[in-house]
Design a protein around this motif. Structure first.
Motif, PDB file in Angstrom:
ATOM      1  N   ALA A   6      32.698  63.882  35.907  1.00 42.37           N
ATOM      2  CA  ALA A   6      31.702  64.897  36.269  1.00 42.37           C
ATOM      3  C   ALA A   6      30.412  64.660  35.473  1.00 42.37           C
ATOM      4  N   TRP A  10      26.821  63.584  37.174  1.00 42.09           N
ATOM      5  CA  TRP A  10      25.627  64.424  37.088  1.00 42.09           C
ATOM      6  C   TRP A  10      24.545  63.788  36.235  1.00 42.09           C
ATOM      7  N   TYR A  14      20.819  63.120  37.573  1.00 44.08           N
ATOM      8  CA  TYR A  14      19.600  63.585  36.899  1.00 44.08           C
ATOM      9  C   TYR A  14      18.688  62.417  36.530  1.00 44.08           C
ATOM     10  N   GLY A  45      26.457  76.072  35.201  1.00 42.26           N
ATOM     11  CA  GLY A  45      25.758  74.946  35.817  1.00 42.26           C
ATOM     12  C   GLY A  45      24.268  75.164  35.663  1.00 42.26           C
ATOM     13  N   ASP A  66      26.408  73.469  31.045  1.00 44.58           N
ATOM     14  CA  ASP A  66      26.306  72.410  32.046  1.00 44.58           C
ATOM     15  C   ASP A  66      27.047  71.178  31.527  1.00 44.58           C
ATOM     16  N   VAL A  67      27.554  70.388  32.456  1.00 46.94           N
ATOM     17  CA  VAL A  67      28.296  69.183  32.083  1.00 46.94           C
ATOM     18  C   VAL A  67      27.356  68.011  31.800  1.00 46.94           C
ATOM     19  N   SER A  68      26.089  68.138  32.198  1.00 49.04           N
ATOM     20  CA  SER A  68      25.145  67.013  32.065  1.00 49.04           C
ATOM     21  C   SER A  68      24.307  67.124  30.799  1.00 49.04           C
ATOM     22  N   ASP A  95      32.508  70.914  30.469  1.00 49.53           N
ATOM     23  CA  ASP A  95      33.011  70.916  31.843  1.00 49.53           C
ATOM     24  C   ASP A  95      33.618  72.279  32.130  1.00 49.53           C
ATOM     25  N   LEU A  96      33.063  72.966  33.103  1.00 51.54           N
ATOM     26  CA  LEU A  96      33.533  74.320  33.414  1.00 51.54           C
ATOM     27  C   LEU A  96      34.968  74.334  33.931  1.00 51.54           C
ATOM     28  N   CYS A 111      24.224  79.603  40.269  1.00 53.74           N
ATOM     29  CA  CYS A 111      23.307  79.245  41.355  1.00 53.74           C
ATOM     30  C   CYS A 111      23.533  77.793  41.744  1.00 53.74           C
ATOM     31  N   PHE A 112      24.059  77.592  42.929  1.00 51.85           N
ATOM     32  CA  PHE A 112      24.310  76.256  43.487  1.00 51.85           C
ATOM     33  C   PHE A 112      25.292  75.455  42.636  1.00 51.85           C
ATOM     34  N   LEU A 113      26.261  76.156  42.076  1.00 53.18           N
ATOM     35  CA  LEU A 113      27.281  75.447  41.307  1.00 53.18           C
ATOM     36  C   LEU A 113      28.128  74.583  42.223  1.00 53.18           C
ATOM     37  N   SER A 115      28.208  72.136  44.654  1.00 51.86           N
ATOM     38  CA  SER A 115      27.384  71.159  45.337  1.00 51.86           C
ATOM     39  C   SER A 115      28.064  69.801  45.284  1.00 51.86           C
ATOM     40  N   PHE A 121      35.905  69.738  42.538  1.00 52.26           N
ATOM     41  CA  PHE A 121      35.795  70.753  41.496  1.00 52.26           C
ATOM     42  C   PHE A 121      35.999  72.108  42.158  1.00 52.26           C
TER      43      PHE A 121
HETATM   44  C1  LIG Z   1      23.002  71.834  42.173  1.00 46.72           C
HETATM   45  S1  LIG Z   1      22.851  71.859  40.422  1.00 46.72           S
HETATM   46  C2  LIG Z   1      22.198  73.480  40.125  1.00 46.72           C
HETATM   47  C3  LIG Z   1      21.481  73.608  38.817  1.00 46.72           C
HETATM   48  C4  LIG Z   1      20.875  74.987  38.547  1.00 46.72           C
HETATM   49  N1  LIG Z   1      21.875  76.034  38.551  1.00 46.72           N
HETATM   50  C5  LIG Z   1      19.810  75.300  39.539  1.00 46.72           C
HETATM   51  O1  LIG Z   1      20.008  76.133  40.411  1.00 46.72           O
HETATM   52  O2  LIG Z   1      18.738  74.668  39.467  1.00 46.72           O
HETATM   53  C6  LIG Z   1      24.543  72.003  39.903  1.00 46.72           C
HETATM   54  C7  LIG Z   1      24.683  71.954  38.383  1.00 46.72           C
HETATM   55  O3  LIG Z   1      26.044  72.174  38.044  1.00 46.72           O
HETATM   56  C8  LIG Z   1      26.407  71.276  37.016  1.00 46.72           C
HETATM   57  N2  LIG Z   1      27.852  71.052  37.110  1.00 46.72           N
HETATM   58  C9  LIG Z   1      28.515  70.455  38.137  1.00 46.72           C
HETATM   59  N3  LIG Z   1      29.824  70.393  37.856  1.00 46.72           N
HETATM   60  C10 LIG Z   1      29.992  70.946  36.638  1.00 46.72           C
HETATM   61  C11 LIG Z   1      31.115  71.153  35.800  1.00 46.72           C
HETATM   62  N4  LIG Z   1      32.331  70.773  36.173  1.00 46.72           N
HETATM   63  N5  LIG Z   1      30.932  71.766  34.601  1.00 46.72           N
HETATM   64  C12 LIG Z   1      29.677  72.148  34.215  1.00 46.72           C
HETATM   65  N6  LIG Z   1      28.579  71.965  34.960  1.00 46.72           N
HETATM   66  C13 LIG Z   1      28.729  71.372  36.157  1.00 46.72           C
HETATM   67  C14 LIG Z   1      25.597  70.030  37.288  1.00 46.72           C
HETATM   68  O4  LIG Z   1      25.418  69.209  36.155  1.00 46.72           O
HETATM   69  C15 LIG Z   1      24.282  70.615  37.790  1.00 46.72           C
HETATM   70  O5  LIG Z   1      23.367  70.788  36.737  1.00 46.72           O
END
Ligand SMILES: C[S@@+](CC[C@H](N)C(=O)[O-])C[C@H]1O[C@@H](n2cnc3c(N)ncnc32)[C@H](O)[C@@H]1O
Length: 210
Positions: A6, A10, A14, A45, A66-68, A95-96, A111-113, A115, A121
């Motif tokens: 993950a 990500w 990025y 996220g 966030d994981v990134s 990692d969530l 928001c948009f988690l 994706s 996931f």
């Molecule tokens: C589509 S982006 C949305 C970012 C932000 N919430 C926004 O709306 O601008 C999804 C985010 O979720 C994070 N993410 C994805 N899988 C994750 C995980 N397993 N644990 C933590 N973060 C995660 C990604 O790194 C990314 O930053």
């Protein structure tokens, strides 16, 4: 999905560009949170940090997860550029799928988690687990894509798109503990990579803890 994959997915995503997201807070977040008294918030996220930073500017004590590492480095830089905020943000790289909060929150925002990198996931399981950390009277906000623009490479991927009603059904929150405060679609204009204009629909779901 393991943390390594993950994070790698990500971080690679990025690193494609100097900045991926607009830098502006999510309009639905701003709208639904505006009237809430500030407290403790968890941004799931958090990405490049715009939502967490906006909340901190409103006086919230925010944990942005966030994981990134790449996204969070940008988020940390963005809040330095803002200067002083009424609240605070703690950035947590985790990692969530496995991370556990060490306290309770008045607001949890996702928001948009759900994706593309998250196809393996289980965001609903994460949201249900995190919701256990919401105080009585607190809220869970989930914003997702109900539609995607014509140019989106993700538009064929069903799991990325979900109606608000489907999101409510998928979370199956216990109605003795939770009420659905908002479940609707909101349209917003978007501009594509080649300057194309379109409107897309976001699903906005707000649960209130009784
Ligand atoms: C589509 S982006 C949305 C970012 C932000 N919430 C926004 O709306 O601008 C999804 C985010 O979720 C994070 N993410 C994805 N899988 C994750 C995980 N397993 N644990 C933590 N973060 C995660 C990604 O790194 C990314 O930053």
């Amino acid at each position: 999905m393991t943390q390594g994959s993950a994070r790698d997915f990500w971080n690679d995503r990025y690193e494609e560009r100097r900045r991926i997201w607009s830098g502006r807070p999510n309009v639905a977040l701003v709208d639904v949170v505006d009237d809430m008294p500030p407290g403790r918030a968890l941004d799931l996220g958090a990405g490049e940090g715009a939502d967490s930073i906006w909340l901190a500017c409103q006086g919230w004590e925010v944990t942005g997860v966030d994981v990134s590492s790449t996204a969070l480095a940008r988020a940390a830089e963005a809040i330095r550029e803002v200067g002083s905020v009424d609240g605070s943000v703690e950035w947590v790289e985790a990692d969530l799928a496995t991370w556990e909060p060490n306290g309770d929150y008045d607001l949890i925002s996702a928001c948009f988690l759900q994706s593309r990198g998250d196809l393996d996931f289980d965001a609903d399981a994460v949201l249900r687990r995190m919701a256990e950390h919401i105080t009585p009277g607190g809220h869970l906000l989930v914003v997702g894509h109900a539609t995607t623009p014509p140019w989106s490479e993700h538009r064929e991927h069903g799991p990325c798109q979900r109606t608000a009603g489907d999101q409510v059904a998928a979370l199956a929150m216990n109605s003795a503990q939770w009420q659905v405060v908002v479940s609707e679609h909101r349209s917003r204009p978007v501009t594509g990579p080649d300057g194309q204009e379109a409107a897309i629909e976001d699903s906005v779901v707000l649960f209130g803890r009784r």
